[in-house]
Design a protein around this motif. Sequence first.
Motif, PDB file in Angstrom:
ATOM      1  N   GLY A 274       0.830  -1.215   0.000  1.00 48.82           N
ATOM      2  CA  GLY A 274       0.000   0.000   0.000  1.00 48.82           C
ATOM      3  C   GLY A 274       0.859   1.259   0.000  1.00 48.82           C
ATOM      4  O   GLY A 274       0.528   2.262  -0.651  1.00 48.82           O
ATOM      5  N   TYR A 275       1.978   1.174   0.716  1.00 50.27           N
ATOM      6  CA  TYR A 275       2.928   2.296   0.747  1.00 50.27           C
ATOM      7  C   TYR A 275       3.487   2.538  -0.658  1.00 50.27           C
ATOM      8  O   TYR A 275       3.490   3.670  -1.170  1.00 50.27           O
ATOM      9  CB  TYR A 275       4.050   1.957   1.735  1.00 50.27           C
ATOM     10  CG  TYR A 275       5.228   2.898   1.714  1.00 50.27           C
ATOM     11  CD1 TYR A 275       5.276   3.993   2.574  1.00 50.27           C
ATOM     12  CD2 TYR A 275       6.295   2.695   0.828  1.00 50.27           C
ATOM     13  CE1 TYR A 275       6.367   4.867   2.558  1.00 50.27           C
ATOM     14  CE2 TYR A 275       7.374   3.555   0.801  1.00 50.27           C
ATOM     15  CZ  TYR A 275       7.405   4.639   1.670  1.00 50.27           C
ATOM     16  OH  TYR A 275       8.477   5.501   1.638  1.00 50.27           O
ATOM     17  N   ALA A 276       3.951   1.443  -1.292  1.00 54.41           N
ATOM     18  CA  ALA A 276       4.577   1.567  -2.615  1.00 54.41           C
ATOM     19  C   ALA A 276       3.575   2.073  -3.656  1.00 54.41           C
ATOM     20  O   ALA A 276       3.896   2.951  -4.467  1.00 54.41           O
ATOM     21  CB  ALA A 276       5.156   0.215  -3.043  1.00 54.41           C
ATOM     22  N   ALA A 277       2.336   1.551  -3.616  1.00 54.78           N
ATOM     23  CA  ALA A 277       1.316   1.972  -4.594  1.00 54.78           C
ATOM     24  C   ALA A 277       1.035   3.467  -4.449  1.00 54.78           C
ATOM     25  O   ALA A 277       0.869   4.183  -5.444  1.00 54.78           O
ATOM     26  CB  ALA A 277       0.035   1.158  -4.388  1.00 54.78           C
ATOM     27  N   THR A 278       0.999   3.942  -3.219  1.00 53.01           N
ATOM     28  CA  THR A 278       0.726   5.365  -2.971  1.00 53.01           C
ATOM     29  C   THR A 278       1.881   6.233  -3.482  1.00 53.01           C
ATOM     30  O   THR A 278       1.665   7.269  -4.127  1.00 53.01           O
ATOM     31  CB  THR A 278       0.521   5.597  -1.458  1.00 53.01           C
ATOM     32  OG1 THR A 278      -0.525   4.725  -1.033  1.00 53.01           O
ATOM     33  CG2 THR A 278       0.154   7.041  -1.152  1.00 53.01           C
ATOM     34  N   MET A 279       3.111   5.798  -3.194  1.00 49.87           N
ATOM     35  CA  MET A 279       4.278   6.551  -3.667  1.00 49.87           C
ATOM     36  C   MET A 279       4.296   6.624  -5.202  1.00 49.87           C
ATOM     37  O   MET A 279       4.608   7.669  -5.789  1.00 49.87           O
ATOM     38  CB  MET A 279       5.579   5.881  -3.186  1.00 49.87           C
ATOM     39  CG  MET A 279       5.884   6.139  -1.726  1.00 49.87           C
ATOM     40  SD  MET A 279       6.329   7.898  -1.519  1.00 49.87           S
ATOM     41  CE  MET A 279       6.693   7.976   0.227  1.00 49.87           C
ATOM     42  N   LEU A 280       3.944   5.510  -5.848  1.00 48.27           N
ATOM     43  CA  LEU A 280       3.933   5.496  -7.323  1.00 48.27           C
ATOM     44  C   LEU A 280       2.871   6.445  -7.860  1.00 48.27           C
ATOM     45  O   LEU A 280       3.141   7.237  -8.771  1.00 48.27           O
ATOM     46  CB  LEU A 280       3.673   4.066  -7.833  1.00 48.27           C
ATOM     47  CG  LEU A 280       4.801   3.061  -7.558  1.00 48.27           C
ATOM     48  CD1 LEU A 280       4.333   1.639  -7.859  1.00 48.27           C
ATOM     49  CD2 LEU A 280       6.038   3.407  -8.376  1.00 48.27           C
ATOM     50  N   ALA A 281       1.666   6.383  -7.273  1.00 42.62           N
ATOM     51  CA  ALA A 281       0.589   7.267  -7.737  1.00 42.62           C
ATOM     52  C   ALA A 281       1.017   8.724  -7.560  1.00 42.62           C
ATOM     53  O   ALA A 281       0.823   9.562  -8.451  1.00 42.62           O
ATOM     54  CB  ALA A 281      -0.691   6.979  -6.951  1.00 42.62           C
ATOM     55  N   TYR A 282       1.617   9.009  -6.430  1.00 41.71           N
ATOM     56  CA  TYR A 282       2.038  10.389  -6.149  1.00 41.71           C
ATOM     57  C   TYR A 282       3.106  10.837  -7.154  1.00 41.71           C
ATOM     58  O   TYR A 282       3.009  11.910  -7.755  1.00 41.71           O
ATOM     59  CB  TYR A 282       2.592  10.481  -4.720  1.00 41.71           C
ATOM     60  CG  TYR A 282       3.134  11.840  -4.368  1.00 41.71           C
ATOM     61  CD1 TYR A 282       2.273  12.861  -3.948  1.00 41.71           C
ATOM     62  CD2 TYR A 282       4.501  12.136  -4.473  1.00 41.71           C
ATOM     63  CE1 TYR A 282       2.766  14.125  -3.644  1.00 41.71           C
ATOM     64  CE2 TYR A 282       4.994  13.396  -4.170  1.00 41.71           C
ATOM     65  CZ  TYR A 282       4.114  14.388  -3.749  1.00 41.71           C
ATOM     66  OH  TYR A 282       4.589  15.642  -3.446  1.00 41.71           O
ATOM     67  N   ASN A 283       4.112  10.009  -7.337  1.00 39.25           N
ATOM     68  CA  ASN A 283       5.224  10.431  -8.205  1.00 39.25           C
ATOM     69  C   ASN A 283       4.794  10.573  -9.662  1.00 39.25           C
ATOM     70  O   ASN A 283       5.254  11.482 -10.356  1.00 39.25           O
ATOM     71  CB  ASN A 283       6.411   9.467  -8.061  1.00 39.25           C
ATOM     72  CG  ASN A 283       7.125   9.693  -6.733  1.00 39.25           C
ATOM     73  OD1 ASN A 283       7.267  10.832  -6.285  1.00 39.25           O
ATOM     74  ND2 ASN A 283       7.545   8.615  -6.086  1.00 39.25           N
ATOM     75  N   ILE A 284       3.887   9.704 -10.115  1.00 39.75           N
ATOM     76  CA  ILE A 284       3.405   9.840 -11.501  1.00 39.75           C
ATOM     77  C   ILE A 284       2.546  11.103 -11.604  1.00 39.75           C
ATOM     78  O   ILE A 284       2.665  11.871 -12.563  1.00 39.75           O
ATOM     79  CB  ILE A 284       2.644   8.569 -11.953  1.00 39.75           C
ATOM     80  CG1 ILE A 284       3.624   7.393 -12.007  1.00 39.75           C
ATOM     81  CG2 ILE A 284       1.988   8.780 -13.315  1.00 39.75           C
ATOM     82  CD1 ILE A 284       2.982   6.037 -12.200  1.00 39.75           C
ATOM     83  N   HIS A 285       1.730  11.356 -10.591  1.00 43.61           N
ATOM     84  CA  HIS A 285       0.949  12.604 -10.580  1.00 43.61           C
ATOM     85  C   HIS A 285       1.857  13.819 -10.641  1.00 43.61           C
ATOM     86  O   HIS A 285       1.547  14.836 -11.269  1.00 43.61           O
ATOM     87  CB  HIS A 285       0.061  12.646  -9.329  1.00 43.61           C
ATOM     88  CG  HIS A 285      -0.656  13.946  -9.167  1.00 43.61           C
ATOM     89  ND1 HIS A 285      -0.205  14.959  -8.362  1.00 43.61           N
ATOM     90  CD2 HIS A 285      -1.782  14.414  -9.758  1.00 43.61           C
ATOM     91  CE1 HIS A 285      -1.031  15.991  -8.455  1.00 43.61           C
ATOM     92  NE2 HIS A 285      -1.995  15.681  -9.290  1.00 43.61           N
TER      93      HIS A 285
END
Length: 332
Positions: A274-285
């Motif tokens: 869940g941590y990694a998925a959130t970081m990915l969504a944030y960084n792509i945003h």
Amino acid sequence: MHRRNFSKLVAGLGLAMSLTSAPAFAEDNVRIALVVKALGIGFFEAAAKGAEEAAAELGNVEIIYTGPTDTTAEGQIEVINSLIAQGVDAIAISANDPDALVPALKKAMSRGITVVSWDSGVSPEGRQMHLNPSSTELIGNTIIKLAADHMPDGGDIAILSASATATNQNAWIEAAKEVLPNYPGVNLVSTVYGDDLSDKSYREAQGLMSTYPDLKAIIAPTTVGILASCQAVTDAGKIGEINVTGLGLPSEMAGCVESGATKSFAIWNPIDLGYAATMLAYNIHEGATADAGSSVPMGRMGEATLDDTGSAAMSDPFTYDSSNVDDFKSIF
Ligand code: RAM
């Protein structure tokens, strides 16, 4: 009240409370929706803890933890449409169906919303990238090996999965079937679906036991299914005859290991996922490139390097048994 219904209620109340009593967030906060297969599943609640950890680390992120009450694509489409109406910045989804969500997620992307899938994938046209928990081949082999290692004389095994359209379980089962010939004497007699509902999974496990009286193992590659199968085998007085294995949470499975219903099981860390998925969504945003071959940072989990389907894998599954389950049961 059934445990699942109770936890649904608690999850629902938690969501309602977070909507009504949430502190006012700054206008420029990045709002990331963590959309799960269904509310009330411990695995996703652990993933939400990881998402909150990422948000706290980033400082300007608000997590909206949401999902339908049952593991259906229809339920997730309603959730996605409501998130589009709210104008969230990013959606990170564990999908109940690889294709059915594509039109709704395309609509989200056309409105500028970042879309990633994690855990259970969406087809490439419906998301910008997908994060698998681990290599699909490795998980497929692991779930068969967990059963086969305790069957020196071979015998019948059955799979009790989540929903019939779940991208992740279907991929793992496919990979498991590929390696089955490497385990001579181990015979897969049936695959059934409990839809990640405790009561349906329990009944499906009972059905397997009555249809296949010589069953030696039930493999459930779902945290809901493995626990329900353990309960069904225990209630049927078949501990020692049928080994329940697959993918589970130490917090939910410690009692099954202690009773002997489960000799061992595996999982990756859902908090990290869940941590990694959130970081990915944030960084792509925030502008990170998510093309084949590119690497997207995911905070303390390193980088996700995308293959030609825009997918990456997080880490290897870990096996739990009586030697270590107690060390992890208070974590996830
Ligand atoms: C359940 C869900 C989830 C899966 C785990 C192993 O919690 O089906 O998608 O990854 O099991």
